[in-house]
Design a protein around this motif. Sequence first.
Motif, PDB file in Angstrom:
ATOM      1  N   LEU A  71      19.361  -0.067  32.383  1.00 41.83           N
ATOM      2  CA  LEU A  71      18.733   0.702  31.103  1.00 41.83           C
ATOM      3  C   LEU A  71      19.447   0.129  29.948  1.00 41.83           C
ATOM      4  O   LEU A  71      18.812   0.161  28.909  1.00 41.83           O
ATOM      5  CB  LEU A  71      19.078   2.060  31.489  1.00 41.83           C
ATOM      6  N   SER A  72      20.711   0.056  29.813  1.00 43.71           N
ATOM      7  CA  SER A  72      21.617  -0.391  28.468  1.00 43.71           C
ATOM      8  C   SER A  72      20.867  -1.590  28.059  1.00 43.71           C
ATOM      9  O   SER A  72      20.432  -1.547  26.551  1.00 43.71           O
ATOM     10  CB  SER A  72      22.932  -0.531  28.686  1.00 43.71           C
ATOM     11  N   GLY A  73      20.411  -2.619  28.457  1.00 38.44           N
ATOM     12  CA  GLY A  73      19.741  -3.669  28.280  1.00 38.44           C
ATOM     13  C   GLY A  73      18.404  -3.551  27.830  1.00 38.44           C
ATOM     14  O   GLY A  73      18.001  -4.031  26.820  1.00 38.44           O
ATOM     15  N   LEU A  74      17.464  -2.748  28.803  1.00 34.80           N
ATOM     16  CA  LEU A  74      16.205  -2.639  28.341  1.00 34.80           C
ATOM     17  C   LEU A  74      15.690  -1.637  27.370  1.00 34.80           C
ATOM     18  O   LEU A  74      14.876  -1.734  26.802  1.00 34.80           O
ATOM     19  CB  LEU A  74      15.555  -2.579  29.664  1.00 34.80           C
ATOM     20  N   SER A  75      16.646  -0.644  27.135  1.00 36.79           N
ATOM     21  CA  SER A  75      16.342   0.403  26.090  1.00 36.79           C
ATOM     22  C   SER A  75      16.889  -0.092  24.495  1.00 36.79           C
ATOM     23  O   SER A  75      16.737   0.838  23.583  1.00 36.79           O
ATOM     24  CB  SER A  75      17.043   1.497  26.590  1.00 36.79           C
ATOM     25  N   LYS A  76      17.506  -1.176  24.277  1.00 31.90           N
ATOM     26  CA  LYS A  76      17.792  -1.390  23.115  1.00 31.90           C
ATOM     27  C   LYS A  76      16.685  -1.566  21.984  1.00 31.90           C
ATOM     28  O   LYS A  76      15.671  -2.081  22.630  1.00 31.90           O
ATOM     29  CB  LYS A  76      18.431  -3.039  23.006  1.00 31.90           C
ATOM     30  N   ALA A  77      16.984  -1.436  20.708  1.00 34.31           N
ATOM     31  CA  ALA A  77      15.883  -1.574  19.842  1.00 34.31           C
ATOM     32  C   ALA A  77      15.743  -3.202  19.558  1.00 34.31           C
ATOM     33  O   ALA A  77      16.584  -3.969  20.013  1.00 34.31           O
ATOM     34  CB  ALA A  77      16.354  -0.972  18.271  1.00 34.31           C
ATOM     35  N   GLY A  78      14.380  -3.580  19.088  1.00 34.07           N
ATOM     36  CA  GLY A  78      14.340  -4.951  18.998  1.00 34.07           C
ATOM     37  C   GLY A  78      13.404  -5.555  19.815  1.00 34.07           C
ATOM     38  O   GLY A  78      12.739  -4.852  20.828  1.00 34.07           O
ATOM     39  N   PRO A  79      13.479  -6.976  19.878  1.00 37.52           N
ATOM     40  CA  PRO A  79      12.630  -7.620  20.988  1.00 37.52           C
ATOM     41  C   PRO A  79      12.938  -7.319  22.454  1.00 37.52           C
ATOM     42  O   PRO A  79      14.270  -7.126  22.541  1.00 37.52           O
ATOM     43  CB  PRO A  79      12.951  -9.065  20.730  1.00 37.52           C
ATOM     44  N   VAL A  80      11.874  -7.272  23.068  1.00 42.97           N
ATOM     45  CA  VAL A  80      12.118  -6.804  24.568  1.00 42.97           C
ATOM     46  C   VAL A  80      12.199  -7.780  25.564  1.00 42.97           C
ATOM     47  O   VAL A  80      13.031  -7.909  26.530  1.00 42.97           O
ATOM     48  CB  VAL A  80      11.131  -5.790  25.133  1.00 42.97           C
ATOM     49  N   LEU A  81      11.035  -8.740  25.279  1.00 46.46           N
ATOM     50  CA  LEU A  81      11.300  -9.763  26.484  1.00 46.46           C
ATOM     51  C   LEU A  81      12.653 -10.598  26.629  1.00 46.46           C
ATOM     52  O   LEU A  81      12.747 -10.946  27.763  1.00 46.46           O
ATOM     53  CB  LEU A  81      10.064 -10.672  26.110  1.00 46.46           C
ATOM     54  N   MET A 133      10.055   2.019  36.610  1.00 44.98           N
ATOM     55  CA  MET A 133       9.717   2.789  35.515  1.00 44.98           C
ATOM     56  C   MET A 133      10.368   2.144  34.016  1.00 44.98           C
ATOM     57  O   MET A 133       9.802   2.018  33.021  1.00 44.98           O
ATOM     58  CB  MET A 133      10.083   4.274  35.515  1.00 44.98           C
ATOM     59  N   VAL A 134      11.618   1.849  34.066  1.00 42.77           N
ATOM     60  CA  VAL A 134      12.402   1.175  32.987  1.00 42.77           C
ATOM     61  C   VAL A 134      11.940   0.191  32.538  1.00 42.77           C
ATOM     62  O   VAL A 134      11.500  -0.325  31.406  1.00 42.77           O
ATOM     63  CB  VAL A 134      13.780   0.986  33.374  1.00 42.77           C
ATOM     64  N   LEU A 135      11.583  -1.037  33.722  1.00 39.51           N
ATOM     65  CA  LEU A 135      10.630  -2.125  33.146  1.00 39.51           C
ATOM     66  C   LEU A 135       9.190  -1.958  32.693  1.00 39.51           C
ATOM     67  O   LEU A 135       8.925  -2.374  31.700  1.00 39.51           O
ATOM     68  CB  LEU A 135      10.714  -2.985  34.593  1.00 39.51           C
ATOM     69  N   ALA A 136       8.698  -1.098  33.097  1.00 42.49           N
ATOM     70  CA  ALA A 136       7.257  -0.779  32.615  1.00 42.49           C
ATOM     71  C   ALA A 136       7.262  -0.243  31.500  1.00 42.49           C
ATOM     72  O   ALA A 136       6.579  -0.634  30.461  1.00 42.49           O
ATOM     73  CB  ALA A 136       6.334   0.272  33.892  1.00 42.49           C
ATOM     74  N   SER A 137       8.160   0.610  31.283  1.00 43.59           N
ATOM     75  CA  SER A 137       8.364   1.259  29.630  1.00 43.59           C
ATOM     76  C   SER A 137       8.790  -0.077  28.802  1.00 43.59           C
ATOM     77  O   SER A 137       8.319   0.115  27.559  1.00 43.59           O
ATOM     78  CB  SER A 137       9.487   2.363  29.761  1.00 43.59           C
ATOM     79  N   ALA A 138       9.778  -0.611  29.159  1.00 42.85           N
ATOM     80  CA  ALA A 138      10.170  -1.754  28.212  1.00 42.85           C
ATOM     81  C   ALA A 138       8.947  -2.908  28.001  1.00 42.85           C
ATOM     82  O   ALA A 138       8.809  -3.341  26.909  1.00 42.85           O
ATOM     83  CB  ALA A 138      11.354  -2.776  29.023  1.00 42.85           C
ATOM     84  N   LEU A 139       8.158  -3.203  29.220  1.00 43.84           N
ATOM     85  CA  LEU A 139       7.077  -4.255  28.941  1.00 43.84           C
ATOM     86  C   LEU A 139       6.053  -3.520  28.081  1.00 43.84           C
ATOM     87  O   LEU A 139       5.268  -4.090  27.481  1.00 43.84           O
ATOM     88  CB  LEU A 139       6.569  -4.433  30.150  1.00 43.84           C
TER      89      LEU A 139
END
Length: 192
Positions: A71-81, A133-139
């Motif tokens: 969660l900490s990595g994928l919820s950061k602001a900015g580029p997601v990929l 869910m976290v990955l889908a949200s990030a993507l």
Amino acid sequence: MGRAKEFDPDVALRAAMELFWRQGYESTSMQDLVDHLGVNRASIYATFGGKHELYLRALDHYAELTDVLVLSGLSKAGPVLPEVRALVRRYVRESLQDEEKRGCLVTNTVVELLPADTVAGRRAELSLDGLEMVLASALTRAQAQGELPEDRDPRALARFLVTFLQGVRVIAKTPDPRRLLDAERQALSLLD
């Protein structure tokens, strides 16, 4: 009658998690737990219930620890990929460096205990659902930011990545690292 040995339940839970993770559920006896935790059997039963209840608590604890990292990595602001790619690379690198070949406790639970243990299965499913869910949200965020093409389905891609990441933990137990490195390249190509 002697007084029960006092201990820190959080420390004991972490030690139990490590033991189950290393040996598996079936290969871990109550005596193994007594010896590894340094806690008498009666105290283990009084605090955690039986072996199965302790395993479920250890599995929940493991999921909480790993969820925070993802969660900490994928919820950061900015580029997601870049964060998604880093997650894929991290799973592969950690798996290749796992000298004990422990894998992932959630994945090990699926492989060892399902379909017979529906309670452990539900816990594992909840953990995998959370990662998805976290990955889908990030993507979805990546798509909204123009990083991911519009023709990609974020939820389907998240499901693929969860399946891939858990497969990495299983395949890493084999001796040939080329499988993981080749699979990593293919998974990353889906994120271009």
